[in-house]
Scaffold this motif. Structure first.
Motif, short mmCIF file in Angstrom:
data_model
loop_
_atom_site.label_atom_id
_atom_site.label_comp_id
_atom_site.label_asym_id
_atom_site.label_seq_id
_atom_site.Cartn_x
_atom_site.Cartn_y
_atom_site.Cartn_z
N MET A 1 0.85 -1.19 0.00
CA MET A 1 0.00 0.00 0.00
C MET A 1 0.88 1.24 0.00
N SER A 2 0.54 2.22 -0.83
CA SER A 2 1.30 3.46 -0.89
C SER A 2 0.48 4.58 -0.29
N LEU A 3 1.09 5.36 0.53
CA LEU A 3 0.41 6.41 1.27
C LEU A 3 0.96 7.76 0.89
N THR A 4 0.19 8.81 1.16
CA THR A 4 0.71 10.15 0.97
C THR A 4 1.74 10.43 2.04
N ALA A 5 2.56 11.46 1.81
CA ALA A 5 3.61 11.78 2.77
C ALA A 5 3.02 12.06 4.15
N ARG A 47 4.63 7.36 -0.55
CA ARG A 47 5.51 6.28 -0.12
C ARG A 47 4.80 5.41 0.89
N SER A 48 5.39 4.25 1.19
CA SER A 48 4.78 3.28 2.09
C SER A 48 5.19 3.45 3.54
N TYR A 49 6.28 4.18 3.79
CA TYR A 49 6.77 4.37 5.14
C TYR A 49 7.66 5.60 5.18
N THR A 50 7.95 6.05 6.38
CA THR A 50 8.92 7.12 6.61
C THR A 50 10.07 6.54 7.42
N VAL A 125 13.85 -3.40 -9.60
CA VAL A 125 12.46 -3.33 -10.04
C VAL A 125 11.61 -3.69 -8.83
N ASN A 126 10.86 -2.73 -8.32
CA ASN A 126 10.12 -2.89 -7.07
C ASN A 126 8.65 -2.64 -7.33
N THR A 127 7.85 -3.70 -7.27
CA THR A 127 6.42 -3.55 -7.48
C THR A 127 5.63 -3.55 -6.18
N ARG A 128 6.32 -3.67 -5.05
CA ARG A 128 5.64 -3.69 -3.76
C ARG A 128 5.46 -2.30 -3.18
N ASN A 129 6.31 -1.36 -3.52
CA ASN A 129 6.27 -0.04 -2.93
C ASN A 129 6.16 1.04 -4.00
N LYS A 130 5.46 2.11 -3.66
CA LYS A 130 5.43 3.27 -4.55
C LYS A 130 6.84 3.83 -4.68
N GLY A 131 7.20 4.24 -5.88
CA GLY A 131 8.54 4.77 -6.11
C GLY A 131 9.43 3.78 -6.82
N GLY A 132 8.92 2.54 -7.03
CA GLY A 132 9.70 1.52 -7.70
C GLY A 132 9.34 1.42 -9.17
N LEU A 133 10.21 0.75 -9.93
CA LEU A 133 9.96 0.53 -11.35
C LEU A 133 8.95 -0.60 -11.54
N PRO A 134 8.07 -0.50 -12.55
CA PRO A 134 7.11 -1.56 -12.84
C PRO A 134 7.69 -2.62 -13.77
N PRO A 247 18.50 -1.22 7.71
CA PRO A 247 18.04 -1.17 9.11
C PRO A 247 16.60 -1.66 9.31
N HIS A 248 16.19 -2.63 8.50
CA HIS A 248 14.91 -3.31 8.69
C HIS A 248 13.73 -2.33 8.59
N THR A 249 13.65 -1.65 7.47
CA THR A 249 12.62 -0.63 7.27
C THR A 249 11.22 -1.24 7.19
N GLU A 250 10.25 -0.37 7.29
CA GLU A 250 8.83 -0.73 7.11
C GLU A 250 8.34 -1.74 8.15
N LEU A 251 8.93 -1.69 9.33
CA LEU A 251 8.44 -2.46 10.46
C LEU A 251 7.89 -1.48 11.48
N PHE A 252 6.71 -1.77 12.01
CA PHE A 252 6.01 -0.79 12.85
C PHE A 252 5.66 -1.31 14.24
N ASP A 253 5.70 -2.63 14.43
CA ASP A 253 5.27 -3.20 15.70
C ASP A 253 6.41 -3.84 16.49
N GLN A 254 7.36 -4.46 15.81
CA GLN A 254 8.43 -5.17 16.50
C GLN A 254 9.68 -5.15 15.63
N MET A 255 10.82 -4.96 16.25
CA MET A 255 12.08 -4.89 15.54
C MET A 255 12.95 -6.09 15.93
N PRO A 256 13.53 -6.80 14.95
CA PRO A 256 14.36 -7.96 15.28
C PRO A 256 15.66 -7.56 15.95
#
Length: 290
Positions: A1-5, A47-50, A125-134, A247-256
């Motif tokens: 999912m891509s979100l506004t800033a 983008r999908s995360y900050t 080529v990144n189709t999972r996140n906004k900002g990637g190539l299709p 640094p393990h981006t796009e994690l919001f609940d728990q960090m390894p």
């Protein structure tokens, strides 16, 4: 999912490395997947995360603590086509770093050559996140980068693995698959899903990364990832790479915990010869042969 800033959530920062792993990585280990972020550099408006700012010096401190010798910087989706942070990092340690960028397929040939001289070795080529190539960029990109000896690196959804399989015969350069295609390894048919990766690895110059287990399973200890890794190691050890995903981006609940991840990596790889092939030989040949 891509979100506004305004909506893109701030992900968690990496946990400080509070202890050394019980065993360090072997000498010559290459981390084939990490990101860096700089203060004050604009992020993509959608983008999908900050991310938190984490610099090359931060990664180098982590690398020294676990005995990583070399690394491959991967352009994060939040910077879109602006590769400036990655290129600045490459310039700081040209001997030990390589990069995977995001470029428009119509980029001037001279720019490809300039980036090659700076240590860039592929396009993501990144189709999972906004900002990637299709996927529509793949054929054109493959033709542009084959003569440079670059690769295409895919970050895709599991449903797109069949599309990649159909495209592989027409791709004239090596292919690298991020994070085992984001397979759901907690599924009852996980072994059959991993078999799809094995089928892709039958294609010459196709590789997969044993990385980011926390993105593929939610079971403590990542036992499902261990099973997947061993299944792949039994059939294609020469086609596997390792990446920290630091640094393990796009994690919001728990960090390894990074020390635990290194220890688990030793467990997954098992035999010292196999571990050296995955952690050192495969990656050095693919990224550092020139």
């Amino acid at each position: 999912m891509s979100l506004t800033a305004a909506d893109a959530p701030l992900c968690l920062p990496p946990r400080p490395l509070s202890r050394a792993p019980r065993a360090l990585l072997p000498d010559g280990t290459v981390d084939t997947h990490f990101h860096v972020f700089a203060d004050g550099v604009p992020l993509a408006s959608r983008r999908s995360y900050t991310p938190h700012v984490r610099t090359l010096a931060d990664w180098q401190a982590y690398a020294a603590a676990v005995n990583i010798a070399q690394g491959v910087l991967v352009q994060p989706s939040v910077y879109g086509f602006d590769n400036s942070v990655l290129l600045e990092a490459l310039a700081a340690d040209r001997a030990n770093l390589r990069g995977i960028v995001v470029l428009h397929p119509e980029t001037d040939k001279a720019e490809f050559q300039r980036l090659d001289a700076l240590g860039v070795r592929g396009v993501r080529v990144n189709t999972r996140n906004k900002g990637g190539l299709p996927f529509t960029s793949i054929t054109a990109l493959s033709a542009r980068i084959a003569d440079l000896g670059w690769m295409l690196q895919f970050q895709v959804r599991p449903a797109q693995l069949e599309e990649i399989a159909a495209l592989l015969p027409a791709i004239a350069c090596p292919v690298v698959l991020d994070h085992l295609g984001f397979l759901d390894l907690d599924a009852a048919d996980a072994s059959a899903r991993v078999a799809k990766i094995q089928q892709l690895l039958e294609t010459p110059d196709c590789y997969a990364k044993l990385s980011a287990p926390y993105r593929l399973t939610h079971v403590a200890g990542y036992s499902a990832f261990a099973d997947a890794a061993r299944q792949l190691l039994a059939s294609h050890p020469e086609r596997l790479l390792w990446g920290s995903d630091w640094p393990h981006t796009e994690l919001f609940d728990q960090m390894p915990d990074d020390a635990e991840l290194i220890e688990l990596t030793h467990d997954w790889l098992g035999d010292a010869g196999v571990a050296h092939q995955v952690l050192v030989t495969n990656a050095q040949t693919l990224f550092f042969s020139r």
